[in-house]
Motif scaffolding. Structure first.
Motif, short mmCIF file in Angstrom:
data_model
loop_
_atom_site.label_atom_id
_atom_site.label_comp_id
_atom_site.label_asym_id
_atom_site.label_seq_id
_atom_site.Cartn_x
_atom_site.Cartn_y
_atom_site.Cartn_z
N GLY A 287 6.84 -8.26 6.66
CA GLY A 287 5.83 -7.22 6.61
C GLY A 287 4.67 -7.57 5.71
O GLY A 287 3.51 -7.24 5.99
N GLN A 288 4.96 -8.25 4.61
CA GLN A 288 3.89 -8.64 3.71
C GLN A 288 2.95 -9.66 4.37
O GLN A 288 1.75 -9.64 4.14
N PHE A 289 3.50 -10.52 5.21
CA PHE A 289 2.66 -11.46 5.94
C PHE A 289 1.79 -10.74 6.97
O PHE A 289 0.63 -11.13 7.19
N TYR A 290 2.33 -9.71 7.62
CA TYR A 290 1.52 -8.92 8.55
C TYR A 290 0.39 -8.22 7.81
O TYR A 290 -0.75 -8.16 8.30
N THR A 291 0.69 -7.69 6.62
CA THR A 291 -0.34 -7.05 5.82
C THR A 291 -1.44 -8.04 5.47
O THR A 291 -2.63 -7.74 5.58
N GLN A 292 -1.04 -9.23 5.04
CA GLN A 292 -2.04 -10.25 4.72
C GLN A 292 -2.86 -10.63 5.94
O GLN A 292 -4.07 -10.83 5.85
N ALA A 293 -2.20 -10.73 7.08
CA ALA A 293 -2.89 -11.14 8.31
C ALA A 293 -4.01 -10.18 8.67
O ALA A 293 -5.15 -10.60 8.93
N VAL B 46 -1.95 1.07 9.29
CA VAL B 46 -0.77 1.59 8.59
C VAL B 46 0.41 0.70 8.94
O VAL B 46 0.68 0.44 10.12
N ILE B 47 1.12 0.21 7.92
CA ILE B 47 2.27 -0.65 8.18
C ILE B 47 3.44 -0.22 7.31
O ILE B 47 3.32 -0.09 6.10
N THR B 48 4.58 0.00 7.95
CA THR B 48 5.79 0.33 7.21
C THR B 48 6.48 -0.96 6.76
O THR B 48 6.50 -1.95 7.48
N GLY C 156 -10.56 -6.01 1.12
CA GLY C 156 -10.08 -4.77 1.70
C GLY C 156 -9.57 -3.78 0.68
O GLY C 156 -9.38 -4.10 -0.50
N LYS C 157 -9.36 -2.56 1.14
CA LYS C 157 -8.77 -1.52 0.33
C LYS C 157 -7.31 -1.35 0.75
O LYS C 157 -6.97 -1.54 1.92
N VAL C 158 -6.47 -0.94 -0.20
CA VAL C 158 -5.07 -0.71 0.13
C VAL C 158 -4.59 0.58 -0.51
O VAL C 158 -4.91 0.87 -1.66
N LEU C 159 -3.87 1.36 0.26
CA LEU C 159 -3.22 2.58 -0.23
C LEU C 159 -1.72 2.38 -0.08
O LEU C 159 -1.24 2.01 0.99
N PHE C 160 -0.99 2.60 -1.17
CA PHE C 160 0.47 2.51 -1.12
C PHE C 160 1.06 3.91 -1.07
O PHE C 160 0.65 4.79 -1.82
N ALA D 255 -9.30 -5.64 7.69
CA ALA D 255 -8.73 -4.30 7.73
C ALA D 255 -8.49 -3.73 6.33
O ALA D 255 -8.19 -4.45 5.38
N ASP D 256 -8.63 -2.42 6.21
CA ASP D 256 -8.05 -1.68 5.10
C ASP D 256 -6.62 -1.32 5.50
O ASP D 256 -6.35 -1.08 6.68
N VAL D 257 -5.72 -1.28 4.52
CA VAL D 257 -4.30 -1.20 4.84
C VAL D 257 -3.62 -0.07 4.08
O VAL D 257 -3.88 0.14 2.89
N VAL D 258 -2.76 0.65 4.78
CA VAL D 258 -1.87 1.63 4.17
C VAL D 258 -0.46 1.07 4.27
O VAL D 258 0.06 0.87 5.37
N VAL D 259 0.13 0.76 3.12
CA VAL D 259 1.46 0.17 3.07
C VAL D 259 2.46 1.25 2.69
O VAL D 259 2.34 1.88 1.64
N VAL D 260 3.45 1.45 3.56
CA VAL D 260 4.49 2.45 3.31
C VAL D 260 5.77 1.72 2.93
O VAL D 260 6.26 0.87 3.68
N SER D 261 6.30 2.03 1.75
CA SER D 261 7.51 1.38 1.25
C SER D 261 8.41 2.41 0.61
O SER D 261 7.95 3.41 0.07
N SER D 262 9.71 2.13 0.64
CA SER D 262 10.66 3.03 -0.02
C SER D 262 10.72 2.78 -1.52
O SER D 262 11.20 3.61 -2.28
#
Length: 257
Positions: A26-32, A17-19, A62-66, A38-45
């Motif tokens: 943050g987008q580079f951390y998600t890519q990393a 999970v990454i805010t 990977g899978k991603v949930l926004f 990893a599957d990733v949960v991206v939290v954005s406003s």
């Protein structure tokens, strides 16, 4: 004793999970983390950067949930954790990346900006860590990676709440690390140095400050976002299982001078 393996850096089967994970650093951390499985949960406003981020994660298999959410809202932390568990069933890593900065002269600094920065950079980090830690304790493992700054160590005379919040991030990192170590949960922080991003464009174009900063970096250049990715993977992976309570500067040696 098991032998070391390069698989120690793999995040295959892990949920991160990454805010603020769809824009900026943050987008580079998600890519990393997605590059290592990893599957990733991206939290954005906002929805900004979602399509590009989805394409990057899915290109790595990977899978991603926004989740669109203002993480400073009182119910945000519980909702984010609940949605993640509903989708994936577990939370292995939390990256507290979302942050903001406000700059004013001392006598002109508005209380409103102080409150906004502290709420996002420190309070939201605390509450989301608290909720994620409950899940990780139940699982018997987990990692929390907080994002510090050079202002975790230095003054920043026009960015008072940012400096206070980033000093606080180090303190919370240590406190959480101490409390959660018996549960096989590691809590560390990553402190980027001066990185070449759109956010620092004005600073890089400042004829005085850009030279001062450049000359202060032993490596001789501003960092590129990609130079943070290896450190992030390390802190999220089993390779760092005996590392906790540490703030890792990735700064080209800036803090040495």
């Amino acid at each position: 004793m098991s032998d070391f393996s390069i698989d120690s850096f793999s995040l295959r089967g892990r949920v991160v999970v990454i805010t603020g994970g769809a824009s900026g650093l943050g987008q580079f951390y998600t890519q990393a983390v997605s590059k290592v499985g990893a599957d990733v949960v991206v939290v954005s406003s906002t929805h900004h950067g979602w399509d590009e981020t989805r394409e990057a994660v899915e290109s790595h298999g990977g899978k991603v949930l926004f989740i669109q959410r203002d993480i400073t809202e009182a119910s945000a932390a519980e909702a984010i954790v609940r949605q993640t568990l509903d989708e994936f069933g577990h939370i292995d890593v939390l990256i507290n990346n979302a942050g903001m900065q406000r700059r004013h002269e001392l006598v002109d600094f508005p209380d409103e900006d102080w409150n906004k920065v502290i709420d996002l950079n420190l309070n939201a980090l605390y509450h989301l860590s608290h909720e994620a830690a409950k899940v990780m304790i139940e699982q018997g493992h987990g990692k929390i990676v907080n994002i510090g700054s050079m202002q975790s160590y230095r003054a920043g005379k026009f960015i008072f709440p940012y400096t206070a919040s980033k000093h606080g991030v180090i303190g919370l990192t240590k406190a959480y690390a101490d409390a959660l170590a018996p549960h096989n949960i590691q809590v560390n922080a990553l402190a980027p140095g001066y990185i070449n991003t759109p956010m620092t464009k004005a600073l890089q174009e400042d004829p005085v400050r850009s030279v001062e900063i450049h000359d202060h970096i032993p490596a001789g250049h501003w960092g590129e976002p990609s130079e943070l990715m290896g450190a992030m993977v390390f802190l999220c992976s089993a390779a760092s299982d005996y590392v906790t309570g540490v703030t890792l500067p990735v700064d080209g040696g800036y803090l040495l001078r």
